[in-house]
Design an enzyme around this catalytic site. Structure first.
Site, PDB file in Angstrom:
ATOM      1  N   GLU A 157      35.067  30.728  44.172  1.00 54.70           N
ATOM      2  CA  GLU A 157      34.906  30.475  45.611  1.00 54.70           C
ATOM      3  C   GLU A 157      35.023  28.993  45.968  1.00 54.70           C
ATOM      4  O   GLU A 157      35.221  28.652  47.129  1.00 54.70           O
ATOM      5  CB  GLU A 157      33.563  31.029  46.104  1.00 54.70           C
ATOM      6  CG  GLU A 157      33.461  32.524  45.921  1.00 54.70           C
ATOM      7  CD  GLU A 157      32.403  33.196  46.785  1.00 54.70           C
ATOM      8  OE1 GLU A 157      31.894  32.568  47.728  1.00 54.70           O
ATOM      9  OE2 GLU A 157      32.104  34.358  46.501  1.00 54.70           O
ATOM     10  N   TYR A 180      27.094  28.572  50.127  1.00 54.92           N
ATOM     11  CA  TYR A 180      27.037  28.895  48.687  1.00 54.92           C
ATOM     12  C   TYR A 180      28.153  28.170  47.945  1.00 54.92           C
ATOM     13  O   TYR A 180      27.898  27.442  46.970  1.00 54.92           O
ATOM     14  CB  TYR A 180      27.163  30.413  48.471  1.00 54.92           C
ATOM     15  CG  TYR A 180      27.522  30.777  47.044  1.00 54.92           C
ATOM     16  CD1 TYR A 180      26.619  30.591  46.003  1.00 54.92           C
ATOM     17  CD2 TYR A 180      28.788  31.304  46.733  1.00 54.92           C
ATOM     18  CE1 TYR A 180      26.962  30.909  44.679  1.00 54.92           C
ATOM     19  CE2 TYR A 180      29.127  31.627  45.423  1.00 54.92           C
ATOM     20  CZ  TYR A 180      28.213  31.424  44.408  1.00 54.92           C
ATOM     21  OH  TYR A 180      28.556  31.736  43.106  1.00 54.92           O
ATOM     22  N   LYS A 184      28.053  25.170  45.082  1.00 52.32           N
ATOM     23  CA  LYS A 184      28.623  25.314  43.736  1.00 52.32           C
ATOM     24  C   LYS A 184      29.685  24.225  43.503  1.00 52.32           C
ATOM     25  O   LYS A 184      29.767  23.648  42.413  1.00 52.32           O
ATOM     26  CB  LYS A 184      29.237  26.701  43.548  1.00 52.32           C
ATOM     27  CG  LYS A 184      28.243  27.847  43.478  1.00 52.32           C
ATOM     28  CD  LYS A 184      27.298  27.801  42.284  1.00 52.32           C
ATOM     29  CE  LYS A 184      27.977  28.063  40.963  1.00 52.32           C
ATOM     30  NZ  LYS A 184      26.970  28.163  39.852  1.00 52.32           N
TER      31      LYS A 184
HETATM   32  P1  NAD Z   1      21.974  36.215  40.039  1.00 56.64           P
HETATM   33  O1  NAD Z   1      21.601  35.856  41.431  1.00 56.64           O
HETATM   34  O2  NAD Z   1      22.020  37.638  39.626  1.00 56.64           O
HETATM   35  O3  NAD Z   1      20.955  35.498  39.023  1.00 56.64           O
HETATM   36  C1  NAD Z   1      20.536  34.172  39.195  1.00 56.64           C
HETATM   37  C2  NAD Z   1      19.396  33.907  38.213  1.00 56.64           C
HETATM   38  O4  NAD Z   1      19.010  32.539  38.346  1.00 56.64           O
HETATM   39  C3  NAD Z   1      18.146  34.749  38.498  1.00 56.64           C
HETATM   40  O5  NAD Z   1      17.615  35.251  37.299  1.00 56.64           O
HETATM   41  C4  NAD Z   1      17.192  33.758  39.137  1.00 56.64           C
HETATM   42  O6  NAD Z   1      15.820  34.062  38.917  1.00 56.64           O
HETATM   43  C5  NAD Z   1      17.593  32.452  38.459  1.00 56.64           C
HETATM   44  N1  NAD Z   1      17.267  31.281  39.274  1.00 56.64           N
HETATM   45  C6  NAD Z   1      17.536  31.091  40.588  1.00 56.64           C
HETATM   46  N2  NAD Z   1      17.054  29.905  40.986  1.00 56.64           N
HETATM   47  C7  NAD Z   1      16.486  29.327  39.890  1.00 56.64           C
HETATM   48  C8  NAD Z   1      15.840  28.078  39.657  1.00 56.64           C
HETATM   49  N3  NAD Z   1      15.664  27.188  40.642  1.00 56.64           N
HETATM   50  N4  NAD Z   1      15.406  27.802  38.414  1.00 56.64           N
HETATM   51  C9  NAD Z   1      15.572  28.697  37.405  1.00 56.64           C
HETATM   52  N5  NAD Z   1      16.149  29.898  37.575  1.00 56.64           N
HETATM   53  C10 NAD Z   1      16.614  30.203  38.804  1.00 56.64           C
HETATM   54  O7  NAD Z   1      23.346  35.477  39.761  1.00 56.64           O
HETATM   55  P2  NAD Z   1      24.620  35.971  38.934  1.00 56.64           P
HETATM   56  O8  NAD Z   1      25.444  36.830  39.793  1.00 56.64           O
HETATM   57  O9  NAD Z   1      24.179  36.434  37.605  1.00 56.64           O
HETATM   58  O10 NAD Z   1      25.402  34.581  38.784  1.00 56.64           O
HETATM   59  C11 NAD Z   1      25.096  33.704  37.712  1.00 56.64           C
HETATM   60  C12 NAD Z   1      25.977  32.475  37.820  1.00 56.64           C
HETATM   61  O11 NAD Z   1      27.344  32.853  37.769  1.00 56.64           O
HETATM   62  C13 NAD Z   1      25.801  31.695  39.114  1.00 56.64           C
HETATM   63  O12 NAD Z   1      25.865  30.324  38.816  1.00 56.64           O
HETATM   64  C14 NAD Z   1      26.988  32.114  39.967  1.00 56.64           C
HETATM   65  O13 NAD Z   1      27.359  31.079  40.850  1.00 56.64           O
HETATM   66  C15 NAD Z   1      28.034  32.345  38.907  1.00 56.64           C
HETATM   67  N6  NAD Z   1      29.082  33.332  39.224  1.00 56.64           N
HETATM   68  C16 NAD Z   1      28.723  34.583  39.649  1.00 56.64           C
HETATM   69  C17 NAD Z   1      29.735  35.534  39.890  1.00 56.64           C
HETATM   70  C18 NAD Z   1      29.404  36.939  40.337  1.00 56.64           C
HETATM   71  O14 NAD Z   1      30.323  37.692  40.659  1.00 56.64           O
HETATM   72  N7  NAD Z   1      28.141  37.355  40.356  1.00 56.64           N
HETATM   73  C19 NAD Z   1      31.067  35.173  39.708  1.00 56.64           C
HETATM   74  C20 NAD Z   1      31.385  33.872  39.288  1.00 56.64           C
HETATM   75  C21 NAD Z   1      30.371  32.967  39.032  1.00 56.64           C
HETATM   76  O1  DAU Z   2      34.062  35.286  43.637  1.00 61.36           O
HETATM   77  C1  DAU Z   2      32.916  35.078  42.880  1.00 61.36           C
HETATM   78  C2  DAU Z   2      31.695  35.318  43.735  1.00 61.36           C
HETATM   79  O2  DAU Z   2      31.578  36.723  43.929  1.00 61.36           O
HETATM   80  C3  DAU Z   2      30.412  34.754  43.120  1.00 61.36           C
HETATM   81  O3  DAU Z   2      30.521  33.370  43.032  1.00 61.36           O
HETATM   82  C4  DAU Z   2      29.196  35.143  43.969  1.00 61.36           C
HETATM   83  O4  DAU Z   2      28.010  34.700  43.336  1.00 61.36           O
HETATM   84  C5  DAU Z   2      29.162  36.647  44.111  1.00 61.36           C
HETATM   85  O5  DAU Z   2      28.091  37.030  44.953  1.00 61.36           O
HETATM   86  C6  DAU Z   2      30.481  37.155  44.688  1.00 61.36           C
HETATM   87  O6  DAU Z   2      30.638  36.747  46.065  1.00 61.36           O
HETATM   88  P1  DAU Z   2      31.239  37.739  47.187  1.00 61.36           P
HETATM   89  O7  DAU Z   2      30.776  37.284  48.493  1.00 61.36           O
HETATM   90  O8  DAU Z   2      32.695  37.926  46.994  1.00 61.36           O
HETATM   91  O9  DAU Z   2      30.499  39.115  46.729  1.00 61.36           O
HETATM   92  P2  DAU Z   2      29.801  40.264  47.579  1.00 61.36           P
HETATM   93  O10 DAU Z   2      29.500  41.378  46.626  1.00 61.36           O
HETATM   94  O11 DAU Z   2      28.684  39.753  48.423  1.00 61.36           O
HETATM   95  O12 DAU Z   2      30.973  40.743  48.553  1.00 61.36           O
HETATM   96  C7  DAU Z   2      32.197  41.210  48.045  1.00 61.36           C
HETATM   97  C8  DAU Z   2      33.084  41.505  49.240  1.00 61.36           C
HETATM   98  O13 DAU Z   2      32.543  42.639  49.945  1.00 61.36           O
HETATM   99  C9  DAU Z   2      33.136  40.374  50.258  1.00 61.36           C
HETATM  100  O14 DAU Z   2      34.451  40.335  50.811  1.00 61.36           O
HETATM  101  C10 DAU Z   2      32.143  40.793  51.333  1.00 61.36           C
HETATM  102  C11 DAU Z   2      32.219  42.301  51.299  1.00 61.36           C
HETATM  103  N1  DAU Z   2      30.967  43.020  51.625  1.00 61.36           N
HETATM  104  C12 DAU Z   2      29.840  42.646  50.967  1.00 61.36           C
HETATM  105  C13 DAU Z   2      28.652  43.300  51.215  1.00 61.36           C
HETATM  106  C14 DAU Z   2      27.365  42.889  50.534  1.00 61.36           C
HETATM  107  C15 DAU Z   2      30.990  44.072  52.504  1.00 61.36           C
HETATM  108  O15 DAU Z   2      32.036  44.423  53.076  1.00 61.36           O
HETATM  109  N2  DAU Z   2      29.818  44.728  52.749  1.00 61.36           N
HETATM  110  C16 DAU Z   2      28.635  44.381  52.151  1.00 61.36           C
HETATM  111  O16 DAU Z   2      27.574  45.019  52.448  1.00 61.36           O
END
Ligand code: NAD
Ligand code: DAU
Length: 375
Positions: A157, A180, A184
């Site tokens: 992102e 967000y 990042k």
């Molecule tokens: P998540 O929200 O599921 O988990 C985040 C974790 O961090 C939680 O366990 C929370 O308790 C901990 N945390 C939050 N604030 C904290 C703090 N101040 N100190 C210590 N711990 C803290 O997140 P996720 O989806 O597992 O994402 C993990 C990482 O990967 C993030 O950095 C996110 O930006 C990155 N990322 C996520 C995705 C995705 O699709 N979910 C994709 C690409 C990158």
């Molecule tokens: O691309 C990587 C990112 O993917 C990570 O860095 C983020 O931590 C992770 O949360 C995710 O972000 P998105 O915003 O893409 O994910 P989310 O699941 O919130 O939404 C996916 C898509 O679906 C987005 O286009 C918004 C849409 N959406 C989401 C929700 C929660 C809906 O249409 N309805 C919903 O209720």
């Protein structure tokens, strides 16, 4: 090799230090990707010591790591990555040679309604970790064969939003558009600056959307799954045609291991699934999978009838798509789980782990560790 860390004279710790091949600080290991990563390390690298530092925010859940017990290979520390004293103490105690930094506020919608915690955790928290790593001289702790590494886990992102064509490469200019992604992007810049200025062995990964077990049911896939299971409306933002590049979470975790083992300091690696889908395609797939497995919805209608087009997310990025050529060509990583298989596995996991979801939806998962940590 000389070590700068100041271990306590605890004999067990000394033994652990000699025995463990890598000593890894994982931040955010109780969240979605972090927990999958800790589980992967636990199953595959039994000689690594993993210290999981997690604040247990709403997104952190100790149940994600049930079955992994404390000992010479694993320690859980409840704490905040912004807590300078705690972090410095941990670096001194544990003699880390590796940091894998997941901890973050991760949900875009929450960043729109409350950006402050995103700035604090994602920027200030990353800064605190980088400073502690620099001041502890952690790079000097590594044994031969396990080069030191501060791996900063980031997102696609940071690159902004694509039109109908094109891909994000590692050279795409940063253009974050939500609080967000801006937080990042800032943390990526800090991490990169610590490599260039101080020589900290930083590597950065920028990954696309993950899905799979343990994803908090605020994100699109588990939210839609849970609502569809419970005959609730399925909120689709805008026209549902925004595109995300979905990757099964274990593929992401394996890519991170490859970057740790084979990557180069100062380098960024894009990680993606080569799997672009419009949101509406993902939502209808979940509906169809559930209809097939469980029969039609309570109303007697296919679950697609629950789809509800709702007002769009503010500043909603239209399309993300990753060009993962660099990690494929340089490190030999490719996704192993295709979308059909990954979604099948994910739906099966959520069906088999309903108590996990119900605990989150009714809030009792927080009581579990509130009692444990007297919160
Ligand atoms: P998540 O929200 O599921 O988990 C985040 C974790 O961090 C939680 O366990 C929370 O308790 C901990 N945390 C939050 N604030 C904290 C703090 N101040 N100190 C210590 N711990 C803290 O997140 P996720 O989806 O597992 O994402 C993990 C990482 O990967 C993030 O950095 C996110 O930006 C990155 N990322 C996520 C995705 C995705 O699709 N979910 C994709 C690409 C990158
Ligand atoms: O691309 C990587 C990112 O993917 C990570 O860095 C983020 O931590 C992770 O949360 C995710 O972000 P998105 O915003 O893409 O994910 P989310 O699941 O919130 O939404 C996916 C898509 O679906 C987005 O286009 C918004 C849409 N959406 C989401 C929700 C929660 C809906 O249409 N309805 C919903 O209720």
């Amino acid at each position: 090799m000389s070590r700068i860390c100041s271990f306590s004279d605890n004999a067990n710790r000394k033994l652990t230090r000699m025995k463990n091949k890598r000593r890894v600080l994982v931040t955010g290991g109780c969240g979605f990707i972090g927990a999958n990563f800790v589980r992967l390390l636990h199953s595959r690298y039994s000689d690594w010591r993993v210290v999981n530092l997690d604040k247990l925010t709403y997104a952190g859940n100790l149940k994600n790591l049930e079955g992994i017990s404390e000992g010479s290979e694993y320690r859980f520390v409840r704490g905040d990555i912004c807590d300078k004293n705690l972090i410095s103490r941990l670096f001194a105690e544990e003699c880390f040679d590796t940091v894998v930094h997941f901890a973050a506020e991760s949900h875009v919608d929450r960043s729109i309604t409350g950006p402050g915690t995103f700035v604090r955790t994602n920027i200030e928290g990353t800064f605190t970790l980088l400073e502690a790593a620099r001041k502890s001289g952690f790079a000097g702790n590594a044994e031969e064969g396990a080069p030191p590494c501060f791996l900063h886990v980031s997102t696609d992102e940071v690159y902004g939003s694509l039109g109908q064509t094109g891909y994000f490469t590692e050279n795409t200019a940063y253009d974050p558009r939500s609080p967000y992604s801006a937080s990042k992007a800032s943390s990526d810049h800090l991490a990169r600056a610590y490599f260039h200025t101080y020589g900290l062995p930083v590597r950065i990964t920028n990954c696309s959307n993950n899905y799979g077990p343990f994803q908090f049911p605020e994100k699109l896939i588990p939210l839609v799954f849970n609502n569809a299971l419970n005959n609730k409306a399925l909120p689709v933002y805008g026209d549902g045609k925004n595109v995300r590049d979905w990757l099964y979470v274990l593929d992401h975790c394996e890519a991170i291991v490859e970057v740790l083992e084979k990557g180069q300091d100062g380098q960024c690696y894009n990680i993606g699934g080569n799997n672009e889908k419009q949101n509406i395609e993902v939502v209808t797939l979940i509906c169809d999978l559930l209809d097939k497995k469980l029969g039609l919805a309570e109303s007697g209608q296919p679950r697609r009838s629950l789809i509800d087009f709702v007002p769009d997310r503010l500043g909603h990025d239209r399309r993300y798509a990753i060009d993962a050529t660099k990690i494929r060509e340089q490190l030999g990583w490719e996704p192993r789980v295709n979308f059909a298989e990954g979604m099948e596995r994910t739906v099966e996991w959520y069906l088999a782990n309903q108590p996990w979801v119900i605990d989150i939806v009714n809030g009792s998962y927080q009581k579990y560790y509130a009692e444990m940590y007297r919160l």
